[in-house]
Design an enzyme around this catalytic site. Structure first.
Site, PDB file in Angstrom:
ATOM      1  N   THR A 108       0.879  -1.087   0.017  1.00 47.70           N
ATOM      2  CA  THR A 108       0.094   0.214  -0.172  1.00 47.70           C
ATOM      3  C   THR A 108       0.593   1.385  -0.074  1.00 47.70           C
ATOM      4  O   THR A 108       1.000   2.162  -0.919  1.00 47.70           O
ATOM      5  CB  THR A 108      -1.068   0.149   0.891  1.00 47.70           C
ATOM      6  OG1 THR A 108      -1.320  -2.073   1.346  1.00 47.70           O
ATOM      7  CG2 THR A 108      -1.699   1.036   1.261  1.00 47.70           C
ATOM      8  N   ASP A 120       2.212  -7.310  -3.903  1.00 49.01           N
ATOM      9  CA  ASP A 120       1.383  -7.161  -2.811  1.00 49.01           C
ATOM     10  C   ASP A 120       2.013  -8.067  -1.928  1.00 49.01           C
ATOM     11  O   ASP A 120       2.526  -9.688  -2.358  1.00 49.01           O
ATOM     12  CB  ASP A 120       0.032  -7.195  -2.770  1.00 49.01           C
ATOM     13  CG  ASP A 120      -0.937  -7.251  -1.670  1.00 49.01           C
ATOM     14  OD1 ASP A 120      -1.122  -6.528  -1.841  1.00 49.01           O
ATOM     15  OD2 ASP A 120      -0.396  -7.737  -0.570  1.00 49.01           O
ATOM     16  N   SER A 121       2.045  -8.227  -0.568  1.00 50.17           N
ATOM     17  CA  SER A 121       2.622  -8.879   0.136  1.00 50.17           C
ATOM     18  C   SER A 121       2.724 -10.296   0.417  1.00 50.17           C
ATOM     19  O   SER A 121       3.249 -11.418   0.737  1.00 50.17           O
ATOM     20  CB  SER A 121       3.175  -8.722   1.760  1.00 50.17           C
ATOM     21  OG  SER A 121       2.327  -7.857   1.938  1.00 50.17           O
ATOM     22  N   SER A 122       1.210 -10.147   0.348  1.00 47.52           N
ATOM     23  CA  SER A 122       0.298 -12.023   0.267  1.00 47.52           C
ATOM     24  C   SER A 122       0.763 -12.619  -1.146  1.00 47.52           C
ATOM     25  O   SER A 122       0.957 -13.951  -0.996  1.00 47.52           O
ATOM     26  CB  SER A 122      -1.213 -11.658  -0.591  1.00 47.52           C
ATOM     27  OG  SER A 122      -1.651 -10.680   1.234  1.00 47.52           O
ATOM     28  N   ASP A 133       0.923  -7.315   4.872  1.00 55.06           N
ATOM     29  CA  ASP A 133       0.488  -7.926   5.449  1.00 55.06           C
ATOM     30  C   ASP A 133       1.310  -9.223   5.681  1.00 55.06           C
ATOM     31  O   ASP A 133       0.793  -9.854   6.756  1.00 55.06           O
ATOM     32  CB  ASP A 133      -0.274  -8.351   4.528  1.00 55.06           C
ATOM     33  CG  ASP A 133      -1.796  -7.429   3.893  1.00 55.06           C
ATOM     34  OD1 ASP A 133      -1.894  -7.089   5.118  1.00 55.06           O
ATOM     35  OD2 ASP A 133      -2.125  -7.690   3.055  1.00 55.06           O
ATOM     36  N   GLN A 140      -0.981 -20.727  20.250  1.00 56.64           N
ATOM     37  CA  GLN A 140      -2.017 -19.508  20.381  1.00 56.64           C
ATOM     38  C   GLN A 140      -1.987 -18.920  20.718  1.00 56.64           C
ATOM     39  O   GLN A 140      -2.396 -17.697  19.948  1.00 56.64           O
ATOM     40  CB  GLN A 140      -3.198 -20.282  20.187  1.00 56.64           C
ATOM     41  CG  GLN A 140      -3.407 -21.644  18.823  1.00 56.64           C
ATOM     42  CD  GLN A 140      -4.696 -21.924  18.840  1.00 56.64           C
ATOM     43  OE1 GLN A 140      -5.498 -21.488  19.179  1.00 56.64           O
ATOM     44  NE2 GLN A 140      -4.877 -23.053  18.650  1.00 56.64           N
ATOM     45  N   CYS A 141      -1.307 -18.464  21.654  1.00 56.89           N
ATOM     46  CA  CYS A 141      -1.212 -17.000  22.524  1.00 56.89           C
ATOM     47  C   CYS A 141      -0.388 -15.892  21.932  1.00 56.89           C
ATOM     48  O   CYS A 141       0.827 -17.247  21.766  1.00 56.89           O
ATOM     49  CB  CYS A 141      -0.963 -17.071  23.985  1.00 56.89           C
ATOM     50  SG  CYS A 141      -2.667 -17.903  24.599  1.00 56.89           S
TER      51      CYS A 141
END
Ligand code: ASP
Length: 342
Positions: free
Chosen positions: A15, A59-61, A92, A278-279
């Protein structure tokens, strides 16, 4: 002998590099040939600033290990000619790129600062200008002739983070990144205040790059109700070398014998399993609860407080080195670039 700092900006896409076309109103990639016209403030730096732009920009994806290698190659080719590097990158996957580069750029003694923005540089309220300007200032900053921050970092919204400690946590706020388990390396206010004690000091070994990242890794995120079939299919992926097991809380998982049996079997067949919580905050502590004891006994390795992004890229780096199983296991549990606290 370089008289004034020289900074190389590497523009990969995202972006930040978008400008509004005055006729069509559409967002178009920024022309780096006109960097000074777009951000005239940059002229005021007492620095030589050059730039290299990817063509095409991405795009960084669409980021992937081959592009990390391109970035690493650009840095290596220009390493002696510049004092610091600023990489403009979509937000991203910026935390993945920063983590990967932290491993790939070995014995780094110059700043590599990734930055981007949530709003395009061509919009009035853009966060991109401040991000680029301060990233350049940090990349050029020295004390007693040495770079103040000789690390791969992310600079975003007034905060400088160790890159391999970050994750993108907000898709809308200007403050898009967090480093929950490690303090910020600097904060930009009226002055840039460096947290010198948190910054890694280089040991003066020769800089080199590592380009053989091995992407035969995967992750398995546990959830209540996860089915045996699903777990089995992931553990039995052909050619899989390493798995990030995303567990609950401090590294806990289901205790069903069928589950532990699958895990044991996979490890016996050579899969390396890395326990990452996952934390986002806190650390894996295997053995604290019975629900993680079984994993430890089965041979699952603790990821301590590593981020998911750093865990995945560290595995790619270690497998790419073709180390023995024993060495990979040892290095996974050893901080190599300040990516974890054990
Ligand atoms: N989708 C964009 C990218 O990551 C978002 C951004 O630039 O922040 O490339």
């Amino acid at each position: 002998m370089i008289s004034q700092p020289a900074i190389l900006i590497i523009y990969t896409g995202g972006t930040i590099g978008m400008m509004m076309d005055s006729e069509s109103g559409a967002l178009q990639p920024f022309d780096f040939g006109h960097l000074y016209d777009q951000i005239p403030e940059i002229k005021k730096f007492k620095c030589k600033i050059d730039n290299i732009s990817f063509d095409p920009i991405i795009d960084s994806s669409d980021m992937e290990p081959g592009i990390w290698v391109r970035i690493a190659n650009i840095i290596e080719e220009n390493y002696d000619s510049y004092d610091g590097f600023v990489i403009l990158h979509g937000s991203d996957t910026m935390a993945y790129t920063a983590s990967a580069l932290s491993f790939m750029l070995e014995n780094l003694s110059k700043p590599v600062i990734l930055t981007g923005s949530q709003l395009p540089i061509g919009m009035i309220r853009t966060d991109g200008k401040e991000n680029i300007i301060t990233a350049i200032e940090i990349a050029a900053a020295t004390k007693d002739g040495r770079a103040i921050v000789p690390e791969v970092c992310i600079y975003f919204e007034y905060q400088l983070y160790r890159g391999n400690r970050t994750h993108k946590y907000n898709a809308e706020h200007f403050e898009a990144f967090r480093s929950v388990n490690y303090p910020v390396l600097a904060e930009a206010g009226v002055e840039i205040k460096y947290n010198h004690r948190a910054i890694h000091k280089d040991k003066n070994h020769e800089f080199r790059i590592f380009t053989n990242m091995d992407a035969n890794v995967a992750s398995l995120k546990l959830f209540p109700g996860i089915q045996k079939q699903y777990i089995k299919s992931v553990l039995n992926i052909k050619g899989l070398k390493g798995l990030v097991l995303e567990t609950f809380g401090s590294g806990n998982a289901l205790t069903g014998q069928w589950f532990l049996e699958e895990i044991r079997e996979a490890i016996k067949n050579g899969l390396i399993i890395f326990n990452v919580s996952q934390c986002r905050g806190g650390s894996v502590k295997m053995g604290q609860y019975e629900t993680s004891l079984g994993l430890r006994k089965a041979g699952v390795l603790s990821g301590y407080d590593i981020t998911y992004e750093a865990a995945i890229t560290k595995m790619m780096y270690l497998f790419g080195n073709n180390y023995s199983h024993a060495r990979i296991k040892k290095y996974l549990q050893t901080p190599l670039r300040g990516e974890m606290t054990v």
